[in-house]
Design a protein around this motif. Structure first.
Motif, short mmCIF file in Angstrom:
data_model
loop_
_atom_site.label_atom_id
_atom_site.label_comp_id
_atom_site.label_asym_id
_atom_site.label_seq_id
_atom_site.Cartn_x
_atom_site.Cartn_y
_atom_site.Cartn_z
N PHE A 235 0.86 -1.19 0.00
CA PHE A 235 0.00 0.00 0.00
C PHE A 235 0.89 1.23 0.00
CE2 PHE A 235 0.58 -0.72 4.58
CZ PHE A 235 0.97 0.54 5.02
N GLU A 236 0.28 2.35 -0.37
CA GLU A 236 0.91 3.66 -0.21
C GLU A 236 -0.13 4.59 0.41
OE1 GLU A 236 2.12 5.41 -3.83
OE2 GLU A 236 0.41 4.67 -4.99
N SER A 237 0.34 5.39 1.34
CA SER A 237 -0.56 6.24 2.09
C SER A 237 0.20 7.48 2.54
CB SER A 237 -1.13 5.48 3.29
OG SER A 237 -2.07 6.27 3.99
N ARG B 96 0.40 10.68 5.98
CA ARG B 96 -0.12 11.28 7.21
C ARG B 96 0.42 12.70 7.34
NH1 ARG B 96 -3.04 7.68 6.82
NH2 ARG B 96 -3.70 6.13 8.38
N LEU C 173 -0.60 4.85 11.66
CA LEU C 173 -1.11 4.15 10.50
C LEU C 173 -1.16 2.67 10.83
CD1 LEU C 173 -0.05 4.83 6.84
CD2 LEU C 173 -0.31 2.50 7.66
#
Length: 427
Positions: free
Chosen positions: A320-322, A324, A347
């Motif tokens: 995944f890529e996210s 914050r 996360l």
């Protein structure tokens, strides 16, 4: 009393129309249904005054009808229509005088399709006047029949239509002032007409009760909520309320318990300076399928930064890529010191398989904020990372708390809204 107690019919002394005599010996006046003349039942039905008869008010109850209330048979002997005005507004309702040979006289009131049953209240109770209400700082109260009655309203009305027999002499245009107090299930009405005072005790009759009392074919269609109307929560309302609120409390405790489970720290605080970013940090997963959490802590002051995060699985595939955002602001104004935002973010994710994962972190965007008074702005210069495995979350239990709260709170909300509607017409 009437000159002849055995009299069953008379002829109107004004127009000659035949009229039935249905009431008992306390009847004092009889208003002719044909010409509107008020006759003196105590003086050979001598003409007293004439009502300018309006159209007969719409009511399912007619003179001569017999109804059974709580095992007692009553006959409708008279009909009155009252009017109250306040500025441009106008209210009307219908009162029917009832007579029982064994239980005396009573009143059946019809307003907006709602029906109430009233009788004179003879037990000792302190009189409640309009002047007392106006002087009171809080709702005046009275006690009767083991109940607490709170002030509801004051009304001043006059008779605009009359037909049949009555135990008093209704006078066209004469004002009656009534102060009403209400308990959970009944009303006390303190009525004053001229020099005469009477107290009435009123109960509400449901449409089904009215149909049964009079064997009506057409159902009544009440409009709105009557002040004495009992709340009907449904057959399972009490169970739903208790079950829903109990489950909500249990869910709250479980959510709190799950939220404080921090799991096992598999990567202690790893400090990175901004010139080291982007950085890739490997870590090992030995228990796949368990919730893991990445904690970020920065040192922003009157500034912000957006952290871009990518995670690759042991096969090198992007999991995944996210991202914050961390930001923190503080200052001082005329109201004192203030602060907002947070230097911390987290996360959570579920690793699908065991092995070594690659966590990539970069400060993608950042900025500062000026004008903070004596506090200087400081862009993010350091970032701490921590990793826990086997953590738990109370999020879905929190969703259950809301769901059970709705289930348990709906009957309470409906009861509260019904209570507000009951008191909506109060002064």
């Amino acid at each position: 009393m009437s000159l002849n107690p055995e009299l069953k019919t008379i002829n109107c002394t004004a127009c000659g129309a035949g009229l039935d005599v249905l009431g008992g010996g306390r009847v004092t006046t009889h208003v002719c249904a044909y010409c509107g003349t008020q006759l003196d039942a105590l003086d050979n039905y001598r003409s007293l005054q004439k009502f300018d008869q309006l159209e007969r008010p719409d009511s399912p109850f007619a003179i001569g009808m017999i109804g059974v209330f709580w095992g007692v048979e009553y006959t409708v002997i008279g009909t009155l229509q009252f009017e109250e005005r306040w500025g441009p507004r106008r209210w009307t309702w219908v009162d029917h005088q009832l007579y029982s040979p064994t239980h005396g006289y009573a009143w059946l009131t019809l307003e907006d399709g709602h029906v109430t049953f009233s009788r004179r209240y003879r037990k000792p109770v302190i009189w409640l006047s309009e002047a007392q209400v106006e002087r009171a700082e809080h709702r005046p109260t009275r006690r009767a029949e083991g109940q607490r009655f709170q002030y509801y309203e004051t009304s001043t009305s006059s008779v605009i239509f009359a037909e049949g027999e009555f135990t008093w002499s209704p006078t066209k245009g004469e004002k009656t002032t009534t102060v009403t107090a209400m308990s959970e299930s009944a009303m006390l009405s303190f009525s004053e007409t001229g020099q005469e005072r009477e107290i009435y005790y009123t109960d509400y009759l449901t449409p089904s009760e009215v149909r049964n009392c009079f064997s009506l074919k057409a159902p009544l269609k009440p409009r709105g909520v009557h002040a004495l109307q009992e709340f009907k929560g449904g057959r399972h309302a009490a169970f739903l309320m208790r079950a829903g609120l109990s489950a909500m409390v249990i869910s709250i405790f479980l959510a709190l318990f799950m939220s404080i489970q921090t799991g096992t720290e598999i990567m202690a605080g790893q400090r990175l300076s901004m010139h080291q970013l982007p950085a890739t940090i490997p870590f090992d997963v030995t228990h796949p399928g368990r919730l893991m959490r990445i904690d970020f802590r920065a040192n922003a002051h009157n500034s912000w930064g957006y952290l871009a995060v990518e995670l690759e699985d042991p096969e090198g595939e992007l999991l995944f890529e996210s991202g914050r955002t961390v930001e923190y602001y503080s200052g001082r104004d005329k109201d004192g010191s203030w602060s907002e935002g947070s230097n911390q973010a987290s996360l959570a994710f579920f690793p699908p398989v065991a092995g070594t994962y690659q966590l990539s972190v970069d400060l993608e965007e950042s900025g500062d904020w000026s004008g903070s008074g004596s506090s200087a702005s400081r862009k993010i210069s350091e970032l701490d990372l921590r990793l826990h495995e086997g953590v738990s979350s109370g999020f879905w239990l929190g969703v259950l708390v809301l769901g059970f709260g709705v289930i348990g709170g709906l009957p309470l909300a409906r009861r509260y809204l019904h209570h507000k509607k009951r008191w909506h017409g109060s002064d």
